[in-house]
Every structure is written in C-alpha cells, then in structure tokens.
Design a protein around this motif. Structure first.
Motif, mmCIF file in Angstrom:
data_model
loop_
_atom_site.group_PDB
_atom_site.id
_atom_site.type_symbol
_atom_site.label_atom_id
_atom_site.label_comp_id
_atom_site.label_asym_id
_atom_site.label_seq_id
_atom_site.Cartn_x
_atom_site.Cartn_y
_atom_site.Cartn_z
ATOM 1 N N UNK A 204 16.096 74.615 89.512
ATOM 2 C CA UNK A 204 16.129 75.028 90.919
ATOM 3 C C UNK A 204 16.120 76.549 91.048
ATOM 4 N N UNK A 205 16.866 77.233 90.205
ATOM 5 C CA UNK A 205 16.901 78.697 90.268
ATOM 6 C C UNK A 205 15.528 79.293 89.974
ATOM 7 N N UNK A 206 14.850 78.754 88.974
ATOM 8 C CA UNK A 206 13.509 79.238 88.650
ATOM 9 C C UNK A 206 12.564 79.013 89.833
ATOM 10 N N UNK A 207 12.747 77.880 90.533
ATOM 11 C CA UNK A 207 11.922 77.584 91.688
ATOM 12 C C UNK A 207 12.166 78.540 92.839
ATOM 13 N N UNK A 208 13.330 79.214 92.830
ATOM 14 C CA UNK A 208 13.648 80.187 93.867
ATOM 15 C C UNK A 208 13.187 81.591 93.499
ATOM 16 N N UNK A 209 12.550 81.716 92.342
ATOM 17 C CA UNK A 209 12.061 83.019 91.924
ATOM 18 C C UNK A 209 13.006 83.797 91.036
ATOM 19 N N UNK A 210 14.130 83.206 90.638
ATOM 20 C CA UNK A 210 15.066 83.865 89.733
ATOM 21 C C UNK A 210 14.630 83.596 88.297
ATOM 22 N N UNK A 337 29.947 75.212 94.508
ATOM 23 C CA UNK A 337 29.240 76.478 94.631
ATOM 24 C C UNK A 337 27.848 76.190 95.156
ATOM 25 N N UNK A 338 27.073 77.256 95.379
ATOM 26 C CA UNK A 338 25.702 77.108 95.808
ATOM 27 C C UNK A 338 24.885 78.285 95.324
ATOM 28 N N UNK A 339 23.607 78.063 95.134
ATOM 29 C CA UNK A 339 22.658 79.140 94.910
ATOM 30 C C UNK A 339 21.460 78.831 95.787
ATOM 31 N N UNK A 395 37.093 59.897 84.719
ATOM 32 C CA UNK A 395 37.422 61.120 83.984
ATOM 33 C C UNK A 395 36.790 62.360 84.587
ATOM 34 N N UNK A 396 35.647 62.217 85.245
ATOM 35 C CA UNK A 396 35.006 63.398 85.797
ATOM 36 C C UNK A 396 33.741 63.062 86.562
ATOM 37 N N UNK A 397 33.361 63.955 87.457
ATOM 38 C CA UNK A 397 32.143 63.797 88.256
ATOM 39 C C UNK A 397 31.477 65.159 88.423
ATOM 40 N N UNK A 398 30.143 65.167 88.330
ATOM 41 C CA UNK A 398 29.355 66.366 88.588
ATOM 42 C C UNK A 398 28.232 66.000 89.559
ATOM 43 N N UNK A 399 27.936 66.898 90.493
ATOM 44 C CA UNK A 399 26.915 66.641 91.505
ATOM 45 C C UNK A 399 26.047 67.882 91.663
ATOM 46 N N UNK A 400 24.740 67.688 91.638
ATOM 47 C CA UNK A 400 23.789 68.764 91.911
ATOM 48 C C UNK A 400 22.784 68.238 92.928
ATOM 49 N N UNK A 401 22.618 68.949 94.028
ATOM 50 C CA UNK A 401 21.676 68.500 95.043
ATOM 51 C C UNK A 401 21.545 69.496 96.169
ATOM 52 N N UNK A 402 20.885 69.082 97.220
ATOM 53 C CA UNK A 402 20.702 69.942 98.374
ATOM 54 C C UNK A 402 21.765 69.641 99.434
ATOM 55 N N UNK A 403 21.481 70.000 100.658
ATOM 56 C CA UNK A 403 22.441 69.907 101.753
ATOM 57 C C UNK A 403 23.122 68.536 101.797
ATOM 58 N N UNK A 404 24.458 68.577 101.874
ATOM 59 C CA UNK A 404 25.228 67.342 101.931
ATOM 60 C C UNK A 404 25.698 66.826 100.589
#
Length: 457
Positions: A204-210, A337-339, A395-404
């Motif tokens: 996603x960061x690469x897609x934003x030009x970073x 967090x967000x980028x 034991x744990x949860x991770x989430x990566x996505x867009x709004x919401x």
C-alpha cells in the motif's frame, strides 16, 4: 491535619493526570502539588504530532489539553522549563534546575511521581546529529521539525524506521510535498505485525508513491559541504535526503530512576505494582512511557508508549495519593495507526512472540469488506487471528485495510481481556447493517476459521 507535598516529575499525560486527580481529592490545605516540566508545553498530545506536521490539524495549541496557566488556576504549581536533575530518595527531595537561569534548588516531597516519559531512539551513527536530522517525541520536537521543513529548499525526505512513528511521519511528509523514502532494517515495514501482514502495508505504501527500502541497515548520515544532511547511507547504497526523520521508536526515559537505584525491567522501564507504586518504595510512584506494564496475554512486563495508558496510570496514581484506591491491571497490546488511507491495527501476540513463549497455536487469515459487499464504498480488509491450539483461546489479531478497518480491533481487545476462545467469539452479538458491516463481521469470520482449525488440529 498537616499539609503534605506531592512532587511530580514530568508535565505531560501521566504526570498531570496524577497531579490533577490528587488535587481534586485533596484540598490545598491538605496537599500541596508541585510539578516540574523541562519543556515548553504541558498536557499535550504527542500522538498528534504527525498530523500537525502533515497539516491535518493545527498546532501546537490545538494539541494542548490544558495550559500551564490552567493547571495553576486549579491548584497545581506547574513550573515549566525546569528539569529535575537528581533524586535523593532517602532525603525525600529532588534537585531541580531552572533552564532559563541555570539556578538549582532542592525540593522536599512526601510523595513523588515519576512521569519522565520516553526518548526517541537515536542510534550512534556518524552524522546523526547533523542539521536536518530530526527526532519526533515532544511538541518542541514537532516545532523544530516544522521550522526545518519551512527552511528546507529541497524536497527529498528519508524516514529511518518503519514502525508506527515512521509510517505516520512518511504520510505527513508526503502531504507536505516531499518525495519520501522509508528505510527499514526488517524484511517488512511495521515490525509490530507479522511479516505477511507487514507485506500488505508495504504494498500500500508503494502504491502511494513512498519508496520502501527493507532488509538493510542504516550505516550513517552523509553530510554536505555546509554540514547539513545530504544522504542516508545503508549497507546497500545511499539515499539522497534534504530532511531525515528518525522513526525508530522510543525507549523509557529512566536516567534519574536508574541513578537512584530504582528497579527497571528488561526494556529499561520502571517496574511498579498494580497501584503504580514503584516496587520496593512506599511513596514513589511512576506512570506513562517511563514504565513497563503487565501484558495480560503473555503474563510478562512490556514497554508500550501510548497516551491512553499514561492517562490511566495518572488517574490511578492520583487516586491513591489522594487517599482513594485504584489499580491498573495491565494491557493486551492494542494499537492502531494509518498511512494515508490505509488503516493498521493489532492486539495481543504476534507469531514470533507466541513461539518464543512456547505456545502451540493456529492462525487464520481472511479477506473481507468493511460493509456489505453490495453497499457503496465497501472497502477491503485482511484480518489475521492467532488462537492457542489446545484450548482455542484467542492470542492475537491483526487487521490491515481501508476505511472502517482499524477500530474493529477493539472487539478483539475486549475478547483478549476476557480470555475468550475463538469459538466463543463466533457467537458475539455485534451490530449489523449493510452500511457498517457484512452479515458476518470480518473479525467473526476470522474467529470461525480459527475455531475450525482448532477443532481439526
């Protein structure tokens, strides 16, 4: 009743929450409250600095919850630009230096609160102290960075480190019109996620030009003929830079505590009991980014620098100093967090942490959407869940996505705190309507898949 004196070292979230709470519980005849802050700002939101830098919010005033004058009006003698340089615990006093005049004085206490915060990691690299290199932890740091960006004619920025601070500052610099390169030693950005989830952040960061450069260590900061930063050197080459931001995280600021012989944990943070009293001390308290807290999932102490915890620590300390009773039971390691438009969330253990504890676990990763698939603007998200193999305990949860996406981690945080199993989670009565969620919320879909893996494994 004789008047007692509370001395607070540190004028931000934990310290001023403790001071304010104690002041509300005890009147001025019963308790004198004196606080020392070495910076120019008190009671501010450090978490807002990237958004101030990026021009999303105004600052610095908008990030200040209560000014020094407001604290003084409420009966807290807050002394700014004053640094505590020594603790004399047997003598129940602290030495403070007025940073304007240089004058040093001793101040006695009946109760002492250490809320010294954290300091940015600044590696011992050649050139790291050159003009144009910035750490970001306090509002003073944020102002220095913004002033530097205004003076910088070039538009190339390098962020060293791709953790929470790094990715947030990358977004801020993109918003400021800089071409941004992020350099990270690990294989993927966001080491607070498992590598497979970190890969989604990288994409996603690469897609934003970073430009995201991973798997390489920084070896130094290269300076030009004028002494200013010119590039960041790594094991694999150099990256031109007009501005460098250190996003390597923070460490507990416990220099005073260490010199006074107070107990520190593995990460260098102060160790306290559940009442936030420093272990082995009767009248010394500590809270905020300078302490380690109990991780309710692993059963071990961890250093987690978050304003939410700091404010709670201060409330607990102030209640106890003020004659009441309160405890801080621990955390489960929740962070968001967000980028740009990408949201990132985690709570509980990563695979590496669970493995290091000797746990046997299953993982479940699902792709879903923030709303019903047919509803406009439904955005994709990926949810990863870890559960103990034998018991099914989450034991744990991770989430990566867009709004919401990010705030869905709160469901998992509650489940972790309650020590729920993934099977129990599948029956949770969560809110549903097409604008807010699919019929099966993404977190519950992941719980169903994890539960099936536990049953067959």
């Amino acid at each position: 009743m004789a008047q007692r004196r509370l001395v607070v070292v540190g004028g931000d979230a934990a310290g001023m929450s403790a001071a304010s709470r104690a002041r509300r519980l005890k009147d001025r005849e019963q308790l004198e409250v004196v606080a020392f802050e070495r910076g120019r700002f008190a009671s501010y939101s450090a978490c807002g600095i990237p958004y101030w830098t990026g021009g999303v919010v105004d600052g610095p005033g908008a990030l200040v919850a209560r000014t020094p004058e407001e604290h003084r009006e409420r009966g807290v003698d807050l002394r700014m630009l004053t640094e505590v340089t020594e603790l004399d615990l047997p003598g129940q006093r602290v030495r403070a230096r007025d940073l304007t005049s240089g004058r040093e004085t001793w101040h006695g206490f009946d109760d002492l609160v250490l809320a010294t915060g954290a300091r940015p990691v600044r590696p011992p690299l050649e050139g790291v102290d050159a003009p144009g290199v910035y750490g970001v932890q306090t509002l003073d740091d944020g102002k220095a960075l913004l002033d530097g960006l205004e003076r910088t004619t070039g538009r190339r920025a390098v962020v060293i480190g791709a953790g929470y601070i790094g990715v947030e500052m990358a977004e801020a610099l993109v918003r400021r019109g800089f071409a941004v390169t992020v350099v990270e030693r690990a294989a993927q950005p966001m080491a607070t996620l498992d590598p497979d989830m970190g890969a989604l952040v990288r994409e996603a960061m690469c897609g934003m030009g970073v430009e995201v450069v991973t798997g390489t260590a920084v070896t130094g900061v290269v300076t030009g003929g004028d002494g200013r930063v010119a590039a960041v050197a790594t094991e694999d080459g150099e990256h031109p830079a007009d501005v460098v931001v250190l996003g390597l995280g923070v460490r507990p600021e416990t220099t005073l505590a260490r010199a006074a012989g107070l107990p520190l944990g593995e990460s260098g943070g102060l160790l306290t009991d559940l009442a936030m009293r420093v272990r082995g001390q009767g009248n010394v308290w500590a809270g905020g980014d300078c302490v380690e807290v109990l991780d309710l999932v692993s059963g071990r102490t961890r250093h987690i620098a978050l304003g939410t915890h700091a404010n709670k620590h201060g409330q607990v300390i102030g209640t106890n100093v003020g004659g009441g009773y309160a405890t801080f039971p621990g955390v489960v390691g929740t962070a968001v967090s967000k980028v740009c438009d990408l949201e990132i969330a985690r709570t509980g253990l990563l695979e590496e942490q669970a493995t290091a504890m000797g746990l046997r676990f299953v993982t479940a990763t699902v792709e879903s959407t923030s709303r019903a698939g047919y509803y406009p603007q439904a955005s994709p998200m990926t949810v990863k869940m870890l559960a103990e193999r034998r018991t099914g305990r989450l034991l744990g949860v991770q989430i990566v996505g867009r709004e919401g996406a990010a705030k869905r981690v709160d469901v998992a945080a509650v489940a972790l705190t309650a020590r729920m199993t993934v099977d129990q989670m599948t029956a949770l009565d969560l809110g549903y309507a097409p604008p807010f969620s699919p019929v099966w919320d993404p977190v519950l879909v992941a719980a169903r898949k994890a539960s099936a893996s536990v049953a067959t494994g």
